[in-house]
Scaffold this active site. Structure first.
Site, mmCIF file in Angstrom:
data_model
loop_
_atom_site.group_PDB
_atom_site.id
_atom_site.type_symbol
_atom_site.label_atom_id
_atom_site.label_comp_id
_atom_site.label_asym_id
_atom_site.label_seq_id
_atom_site.Cartn_x
_atom_site.Cartn_y
_atom_site.Cartn_z
ATOM 1 N N GLY A 224 2.736 3.773 11.829
ATOM 2 C CA GLY A 224 2.293 4.052 10.478
ATOM 3 C C GLY A 224 0.831 4.371 10.252
ATOM 4 N N CYS A 409 0.278 6.786 34.904
ATOM 5 C CA CYS A 409 -0.168 7.776 33.923
ATOM 6 C C CYS A 409 -1.694 7.906 33.922
ATOM 7 C CB CYS A 409 0.334 7.405 32.533
ATOM 8 S SG CYS A 409 2.128 7.506 32.358
#
Length: 433
Positions: A224, A409
Site C-alpha cells: 500500500g 539475487c
C-alpha cells in the site's frame, strides 16, 4: 474507499485479515532428498573441478579434496548429496543443496560474495548448447502458466506466506522492490532504507505525472505505500492485487494514513480492470505476468490509459539474448520462490509495445546497483530477526531457502547479470514519427 473483491473463489476480506501467523512452511515438505550418487554425480564433480580452474573460488570438501584456488571459499559438508543434486539438475540442485545444509560459505565468506563470481561469468560457464539440451534433464511445462487461476495460485505461493514474516526484513514502508538511494558511496545503511524506498515511489509517481486530481491505477498493490503516497499528493487511486494477505494489510495501512477516501483497494486481476486513468503505475509486477500474457498486459494498460496519460513501471530485466536463451528454463527460483515468473528484456517490452499497443518507451532509468544494496540490507535484517521469523512457524530449511534467494539475487544485480529500471511509456504526439 474500501476494499473491493472481484472474481469467483475469492476469500472474504475478513478471512484474508486472519494472516498466516503460523507461517505455513512448505519449504521443508517440498525439499526432496538427494538422489543416489551415480554417473551424473560423477560428471557434476568433474564439471565443478573444471569450472573452478577459471573462477576465483575454492571448494573444500569434507573428504579433504580441494578444488580451485580463489580467496572465496565454499565448504561442502556432504559431497555425496551435493554432487548428486547437481548432477540431477544444475539449475535447481545448487539451491536445494544449500537448503539441505550440504554446503555453505566459509566463516569469513559472505554468501553473496560466494555466488557473485559465478554470476559474473555465467555466460562463459553455461554455453548455449546447455540451454538447448536442458529439456533432457527437465521436461517442459513445470513452470505454472499465469492464467487468471494460475496467476492467483502463483502469487499466493509467495506473497501470502505471512505478512509478519515480510515485516521482519522490509523497512516500515513494507516496500518489496528496489529502493533508490541518495548515494551508493559509502554503502547504504539500514537507517537509509526507508527514505530510499519513498524516493523510489516518488520517482515512479513523478515519471507518471501524478499530481493532485490525477486518476491513478496501480497494478500490484504490494502493501500500500505507493497508493498512500499518491493519495497524499491529492490523487484518486485504484490499486489492484490478487494477494488477499497484501490487500488486508494494505487496507489497514491506508486507513491508518487517513487516505481511505481517496484509495480503493481491489482484489482484481489486471485483465478485469475497467475505466480510464491519467496514470498507470506498476512496481516489479511484470515479472509475474509471463511471456504469453505480455501482449494482454500491455494492451490492458493501453486501453485503460486516458488520452495524454503516462505509464511508469519498475521492471527487473535481463539482457535480451539471456532472456531468449533462458525463457523456457525451470530454475530453483521458479520451484521455490516465484512460480510462473519470467524476467523480460527491455527489447522484449519495446517489441510488445510496438506490436500490440499505441505506447512507446520515452525514458528508462536503471538502478541495478541500488537493488544489490537493497537485497543486502534485506538479508541482514532477515538474519538478525530470524528468531522472530522462527517463532512464526518457519524452520531452518526455510531460513536457508530465503537466505539463498536474497544472496542469489544480490549477486545477480551486483555483477550486472540482472538489471532493474523505471520505464516510462506514453503515446507519441500526433504526427510524431
Amino acid at each position: 474507499m474500501s476494499t473491493t473483491i472481484d472474481g469467483p473463489g475469492q476469500e472474504s476480506l475478513a478471512a484474508a485479515q486472519e494472516s498466516l501467523a503460523t507461517g505455513e512452511n512448505t519449504a521443508a515438505r517440498s525439499l526432496p532428498p538427494a538422489p543416489a550418487y551415480g554417473l551424473r554425480a560423477r560428471v557434476a564433480k568433474q564439471v565443478l573441478a573444471r569450472i573452478l580452474r577459471n573462477v576465483p573460488v575454492t571448494a573444500r570438501l569434507s573428504t579433504g579434496e580441494v578444488y580451485g584456488g580463489g580467496e572465496v571459499t565454499l565448504e561442502v559438508t556432504d559431497p555425496t548429496a551435493f554432487f548428486a543434486r547437481l548432477g540431477q539438475s544444475p539449475m535447481i540442485g545448487i539451491g536445494e543443496s544449500y537448503m539441505a545444509g550440504e554446503w555453505r560459505p566459509s566463516a569469513d565468506t559472505d554468501l553473496a560474495d560466494a555466488l557473485a563470481p559465478f554470476a559474473e561469468r555465467l555466460n562463459e560457464l553455461i554455453r548455449p548448447v546447455f540451454y538447448r539440451m536442458r529439456h533432457v534433464v527437465l521436461p517442459r511445462g513445470l513452470n505454472p502458466e499465469n492464467s487468471r487461476h494460475g496467476a492467483r495460485k502463483n502469487i499466493e505461493a509467495h506473497y501470502d506466506l505471512s505478512n509478519e514474516m515480510f515485516a521482519q526484513f522490509l523497512d516500515p514502508t513494507m516496500s518489496y522492490s528496489s529502493a533508490l538511494f541518495a548515494s551508493l558511496v559509502p554503502a547504504p545503511t539500514q537507517d537509509e532504507l526507508e527514505q530510499a524506498q519513498l524516493r523510489k515511489v516518488d520517482a515512479i509517481l513523478d515519471a507518471a505525472g501524478v499530481t493532485a486530481g490525477s486518476r491513478v491505477l496501480e497494478i500490484g498493490t504490494g502493501w500500500g505505500t505507493l497508493a498512500i503516497r499518491a493519495a497524499q499528493r491529492g490523487a484518486r487511486v485504484t490499486t489492484i492485487t490478487i494477494s488477499t494477505e497484501q490487500a488486508a494489510l494494505a487496507q489497514q495501512r491506508v486507513d491508518a494514513a487517513g487516505v481511505s477516501d481517496r484509495v480503493e483497494i481491489a482484489l482484481r486481476d489486471y485483465r478485469d480492470q475497467t475505466g480510464q486513468f491519467d496514470a498507470v503505475v506498476s512496481v516489479e509486477m511484470i515479472e509475474a505476468v509471463g511471456e504469453k500474457y505480455w501482449p494482454t498486459y500491455f494492451r490492458s494498460i493501453d486501453g485503460l490509459l486516458a488520452p495524454g496519460g503516462k505509464v511508469a513501471i519498475q521492471a527487473i530485466l535481463l539482457e535480451h539474448h539471456r532472456m531468449v536463451a533462458t525463457r523456457d528454463t525451470y530454475t530453483w527460483i521458479h520451484k521455490y520462490i516465484f512460480p510462473g515468473g519470467l524476467l523480460p528484456s527491455q527489447t522484449a517490452i519495446e517489441q510488445v509495445l510496438a506490436e500490440h499497443t499505441t505506447l512507446g518507451v520515452s525514458d528508462v532509468a536503471p538502478l541495478g546497483q541500488h537493488y544489490a544494496h537493497t537485497l543486502r540490507l534485506w538479508r541482514e535484517r532477515f538474519l538478525a530477526n530470524w528468531p522472530t521469523v522462527r517463532d512464526l512457524g518457519f524452520d531452518g530449511t526455510f531460513r536457508r531457502m530465503w537466505e539463498f534467494y536474497l544472496a542469489y539475487c544480490e549477486a545477480g544485480f551486483r555483477t550486472g547479470y540482472l538489471e532493474v529500471a523505471q520505464i516510462t511509456m506514453e503515446r507519441p504526439a500526433p504526427g510524431a514519427r
